[in-house]
Structures are given as C-alpha cells and as structure tokens.
Design a protein around this motif. Structure first.
Motif, mmCIF file in Angstrom:
data_model
loop_
_atom_site.group_PDB
_atom_site.id
_atom_site.type_symbol
_atom_site.label_atom_id
_atom_site.label_comp_id
_atom_site.label_asym_id
_atom_site.label_seq_id
_atom_site.Cartn_x
_atom_site.Cartn_y
_atom_site.Cartn_z
ATOM 1 N N THR A 12 -3.376 -2.187 -8.953
ATOM 2 C CA THR A 12 -2.613 -2.869 -8.072
ATOM 3 C C THR A 12 -3.054 -2.060 -6.535
ATOM 4 N N LEU A 13 -3.263 -0.991 -6.589
ATOM 5 C CA LEU A 13 -3.676 -0.299 -4.989
ATOM 6 C C LEU A 13 -5.051 -0.927 -4.829
ATOM 7 N N CYS A 47 2.304 1.884 -3.444
ATOM 8 C CA CYS A 47 1.290 2.364 -4.422
ATOM 9 C C CYS A 47 0.930 3.909 -4.401
ATOM 10 N N LEU A 48 0.674 4.379 -2.878
ATOM 11 C CA LEU A 48 0.519 5.578 -2.434
ATOM 12 C C LEU A 48 1.632 6.466 -2.899
ATOM 13 N N ALA A 101 -4.032 9.052 -6.452
ATOM 14 C CA ALA A 101 -4.677 7.788 -5.628
ATOM 15 C C ALA A 101 -4.777 8.092 -4.241
ATOM 16 N N HIS A 135 -8.169 8.412 -1.848
ATOM 17 C CA HIS A 135 -8.688 7.996 -0.845
ATOM 18 C C HIS A 135 -8.424 8.584 0.429
ATOM 19 N N LEU A 143 0.973 -1.421 -0.097
ATOM 20 C CA LEU A 143 -0.014 -0.110 -0.136
ATOM 21 C C LEU A 143 0.814 1.195 -0.130
ATOM 22 N N THR A 181 -1.212 1.340 -11.471
ATOM 23 C CA THR A 181 -1.231 1.872 -10.092
ATOM 24 C C THR A 181 -2.656 1.448 -9.483
#
Length: 294
Positions: free
Chosen positions: A219-220, A57-58, A64, A68, A54, A216
């Motif tokens: 995957t996220l 990805c972030l 993204a 979120h 995580l 991304t």
C-alpha cells in the motif's frame, strides 16, 4: 535604397498580418494559462488524499518509516527532470531555468544526469555541460499530462536500481503573483525526512483511522507512486502555466513594437504620398506659367 509608396504599402500589409498573428497568440496564451492553473487547483484535493494515505501507512509501519528516512549516499547519482519549452517566443524562460539547474546541481556530489522535458530546454544541455538522458516532449493540453508523467515514471523504473538507485529532482518554473514566474526545485526521491515527520503528525480528519487494504509495504508503495505522479503532474502544469505567462508578456511587447512600426510606416507613407502630390502640383504650376503669355 529609397522607399516607394507601393513598397511601404506592402510593409504596412505585413505589419497588419503580424499584428493579427500576435493578437491570436496572446489570446491562446491567456486561455492556456487559465487551463493549466485550473488543473493545478483541481489537483489539490487529490494531493491531500495521497498525503493522508501516506501518513496512515507511515504511522502503522515504523519499519517502513525508518527505511524511507534513510538519507541518500554521499555520492549517490542524481537524476534531474527539467521542464522547459518545445517552442520559442518565451523570453528568458529557458535561459533562466538552465542557469538555475546548473547553479543548484553544482555543489552536489555524484554523477548528474539531466532528463529534459521540451525540445528548447534540451538544446541547452546538448553541449555536454551535464550528461543528458531521455528527452520528453511537452503535452499539448492538460489531458496529455498523465501520459507524459507515465512515460517519465516508466523511464525511472528502467534505471539501474529502479527509483531507489538515485536521487531524483524535478526543476520547473512556478507562477508567482503579478503574472510572473520563478524557478523551483523539489527532491522527489528519497522522500524528505522532515516532510515525512510532518505527514505522520497530521491529524486524521475522521474519528477513527481506517484499515489498510493489503500489506503495508504494498500500500505504501502504491501511495508513493501516486505521490510521484501528483508531484510531476503539478510540476508540468505549473511550468506550462508559467510558459504561457512568459509568452503572453513577449507577445504584448511584440504587439507594442509592431504598433510603433506600423505608425512609423504610416507616417512615412503619408509623407511620401504628400511629397508626390506636391511635386505634381509644382509641375502643373510650372507648366502653366511656361505656357502663359508674357
């Protein structure tokens, strides 16, 4: 109604049978506590891997991260997944959880729906205190937890708007030092902004960041799904460990009460038996004296 030696013997036999049942349940509860605690411990490494994924990805997708980080709407609906028990003999386990859920959700705005996990805890919400949705049965072993978690995630996806359509909380008991337990609450969705900031600040264990496989967002989404899976698995395992700890305490109290009852019955039996012997001896002595020549 006065007791007789035969009735007391039957009660003594019943007490012995109850003692055997309680002792068996104590052994099973103690064994299951260890199994569920081991499951939580074994999950730590996998949870660490999910956190790192995580974080990666972030870090690589600011868009993204911003998406979120968006806070829930002020009146967004609330789904509360509540872990309780299917069986009784757990003391105040379900009562404590019910009061904790009511107290925690009371100040929150929005329509509230409870998803009880366990037949006993579901009965607490049958009076309409909160709207009740799906009811799930608890797993019988650690091997059955993934199937339960899968059912919960599928049910969340089937909600209007999917998982993003509401705030999702999980309520469960968590073991504490000394063999007790305490209620806990975790917001699963939307992801907590402070928690995500902490993730992005985590140092990577290697010298170089890995490349993401695929886009991304995809995957996220996969890592978020794994995060939900791990969180629900942990909540269930901790709740089951707490349930068996509560049952162990209840069985220890029951064993003490049965031992005391057995001792009282044993004393009553001996007193009654001694009284019968004394009465027979008195009759013999009286008869002998009556037949003796004056």
């Amino acid at each position: 109604m006065s007791e007789t030696p035969s009735s007391l013997q039957r009660k003594l036999g019943t007490a012995a049978e109850l003692h055997s049942v309680v002792r068996t349940m104590k052994t099973m509860a103690a064994s299951r506590i260890g199994q569920y605690r081991d499951a939580v411990t074994a999950l730590d490494s996998y949870y660490r891997t999910v956190q790192l994924g995580l974080a990666l990805c972030l870090r690589q997708d600011e868009g993204a991260l911003r998406a979120h980080r968006a806070p829930p709407a002020p009146a967004a609906s609330i789904d509360a997944i509540v872990f309780g028990t299917d069986q009784g003999m757990v003391g105040q386990f379900n009562d404590t959880m019910f009061q904790y859920v009511i107290t925690t959700l009371a100040p929150m705005a929005g329509e509230k729906t409870v998803w009880p996990v366990g037949e006993r805890i579901a009965a607490y919400f049958a009076d309409g205190t909160l709207q009740r949705a799906h009811r799930f049965n608890l797993p019988v072993s650690t091997q059955s937890i993934p199937a339960l978690v899968g059912k919960i995630l599928v049910a969340l996806d089937a909600q209007p708007g999917g998982r993003r359509g509401a705030q999702v909380f999980v309520f469960h008991h968590r073991p504490v030092e000394g063999g007790g337990f305490a209620p806990a609450c975790q917001r699963l969705l939307p992801l907590d902004a402070a928690w995500m900031d902490k993730l992005t600040a985590m140092p990577w264990p290697g010298k170089q960041l890995p490349q993401l496989a695929g886009t991304t967002p995809v995957t996220l989404a996969a890592f978020i799904n794994e995060y939900l899976f791990v969180s629900l698995f942990r909540a269930c395992a901790e709740s089951q460990a707490s349930e068996n700890a509560s049952r162990l305490v209840a069985m220890q109290r029951a064993e003490t009460n049965i031992d005391q009852l057995h001792d009282e019955l044993q004393r009553s039996f001996h007193r009654l038996r001694q009284g019968g012997i004394d009465a027979e001896l008195f009759d013999l002595v009286a008869g002998f004296e009556a037949l003796a020549p004056g």
